[in-house]
Design a protein around this motif. Structure first.
Motif, mmCIF file in Angstrom:
data_model
loop_
_atom_site.group_PDB
_atom_site.id
_atom_site.type_symbol
_atom_site.label_atom_id
_atom_site.label_comp_id
_atom_site.label_asym_id
_atom_site.label_seq_id
_atom_site.Cartn_x
_atom_site.Cartn_y
_atom_site.Cartn_z
ATOM 1 N N UNK A 59 9.983 2.538 7.267
ATOM 2 C CA UNK A 59 8.657 1.924 6.893
ATOM 3 C C UNK A 59 7.930 3.328 6.266
ATOM 4 N N UNK A 60 7.401 2.991 5.396
ATOM 5 C CA UNK A 60 6.857 4.116 4.592
ATOM 6 C C UNK A 60 5.577 4.678 5.400
ATOM 7 N N UNK A 61 4.875 3.838 5.972
ATOM 8 C CA UNK A 61 3.565 3.938 6.777
ATOM 9 C C UNK A 61 3.441 2.884 7.851
ATOM 10 N N UNK A 62 2.157 3.207 8.725
ATOM 11 C CA UNK A 62 1.732 1.993 9.669
ATOM 12 C C UNK A 62 1.396 0.846 8.908
ATOM 13 N N UNK A 63 0.921 1.173 7.676
ATOM 14 C CA UNK A 63 0.175 -0.001 6.859
ATOM 15 C C UNK A 63 1.567 -0.737 6.454
ATOM 16 N N UNK A 64 2.706 -0.212 5.975
ATOM 17 C CA UNK A 64 3.775 -0.760 5.727
ATOM 18 C C UNK A 64 4.339 -1.612 6.865
ATOM 19 N N UNK A 65 4.198 -1.152 8.047
ATOM 20 C CA UNK A 65 4.840 -1.712 9.247
ATOM 21 C C UNK A 65 4.007 -2.897 9.575
ATOM 22 N N UNK A 66 2.677 -2.752 9.560
ATOM 23 C CA UNK A 66 1.730 -3.951 9.579
ATOM 24 C C UNK A 66 2.152 -5.031 8.726
ATOM 25 N N UNK A 67 2.182 -4.652 7.495
ATOM 26 C CA UNK A 67 2.465 -5.643 6.529
ATOM 27 C C UNK A 67 4.027 -6.441 6.814
ATOM 28 N N UNK A 68 4.771 -5.766 6.979
ATOM 29 C CA UNK A 68 6.319 -6.458 7.404
ATOM 30 C C UNK A 68 5.984 -7.253 8.771
ATOM 31 N N UNK A 69 5.240 -6.831 9.831
ATOM 32 C CA UNK A 69 5.052 -7.549 10.960
ATOM 33 C C UNK A 69 4.441 -8.917 10.518
ATOM 34 N N UNK A 70 3.205 -8.869 9.505
ATOM 35 C CA UNK A 70 2.715 -10.124 9.148
ATOM 36 C C UNK A 70 3.536 -11.007 8.557
ATOM 37 N N UNK A 71 4.186 -10.518 7.560
ATOM 38 C CA UNK A 71 5.447 -11.202 6.714
ATOM 39 C C UNK A 71 6.256 -12.032 7.742
ATOM 40 N N UNK A 72 6.777 -11.210 8.964
ATOM 41 C CA UNK A 72 7.821 -11.782 9.884
ATOM 42 C C UNK A 72 7.172 -12.737 10.787
ATOM 43 N N UNK A 73 6.096 -12.495 11.231
ATOM 44 C CA UNK A 73 5.268 -13.478 12.042
ATOM 45 C C UNK A 73 5.150 -14.961 11.552
#
Length: 193
Positions: A47-61
């Motif tokens: 993940x490029x950044x925490x923001x990227x991680x947050x985005x991926x988490x949102x999609x997966x949820x």
């Protein structure tokens, strides 16, 4: 960025666990590495950044909590009536409360979106899109009720789920299946003047 899809999925699922348990402040790359039981630095390679991680988490949820396409297909062969709307809402409640971690992580994302404009934009787009898809499905299927009915059910079900998952003692002894049936019946039967 590393490209192993299975590893990425495991890291995102680990991030959901961390987010639900520790909140947004606890969601660090290191915490994700520990939760996923991978070497230190693995998450930061994916993940490029925490923001990227947050985005991926949102999609997966949203993927985790989405309805099973086979159930939707089977429901399409049933009469499109009040009983089916009740069945959908009871199924929604069961599906989401069955993934308590996913829903709590989503609530943490919502709270974090207050402080992160980019996350707010992404989350708003995703949730708005899902809501519009649900409204379109409801209206296109010929289910009883209108756009306002679906919005009322969306808001009421969200409140019920939050209450059930965060303060279950408030609704202790309440038959949620019956409550949902009453809620749907009243929302569908009560025209807005």
């Amino acid at each position: 960025m590393a490209q192993n899809p299975e590893r990425r999925a495991a890291l995102v699922n680990a991030a959901i666990e961390v987010l639900a348990r520790e909140g947004a402040r606890g969601l660090t790359f290191r915490a994700v590495d520990v939760e996923a039981n991978v070497p230190k630095g693995t998450a930061s390679n994916y993940f490029a950044s925490r923001d990227d991680l947050f985005d991926q988490v949102g999609k997966r949820i949203h993927e985790r909590m989405g309805p099973d396409p086979a159930v939707i297909e089977e429901s399409g062969r049933k009469p499109q009536n009040l009983d089916l709307v009740i069945e959908y809402m009871q199924g929604l409640f069961g599906r989401i409360t069955g993934d308590r971690t996913g829903y709590l992580a989503l609530q943490e994302l919502r709270l974090e979106a207050v402080r992160r404009p980019e996350l707010r934009t992404t989350l708003t787009r995703t949730i708005s899109g899902n809501l519009e898809r649900d409204i379109g499905f409801h209206l296109g299927s010929g289910l009883p009720g209108d756009r306002s009915t679906v919005l009322m059910l969306y808001l009421a079900m969200n409140a019920l789920i939050v209450e059930h998952l965060t303060l279950p003692g408030v609704l202790e002894g309440v038959d949620t299946e019956r409550l949902i049936a009453d809620l749907v019946t009243r929302a569908v039967a009560t025209p807005v003047a």
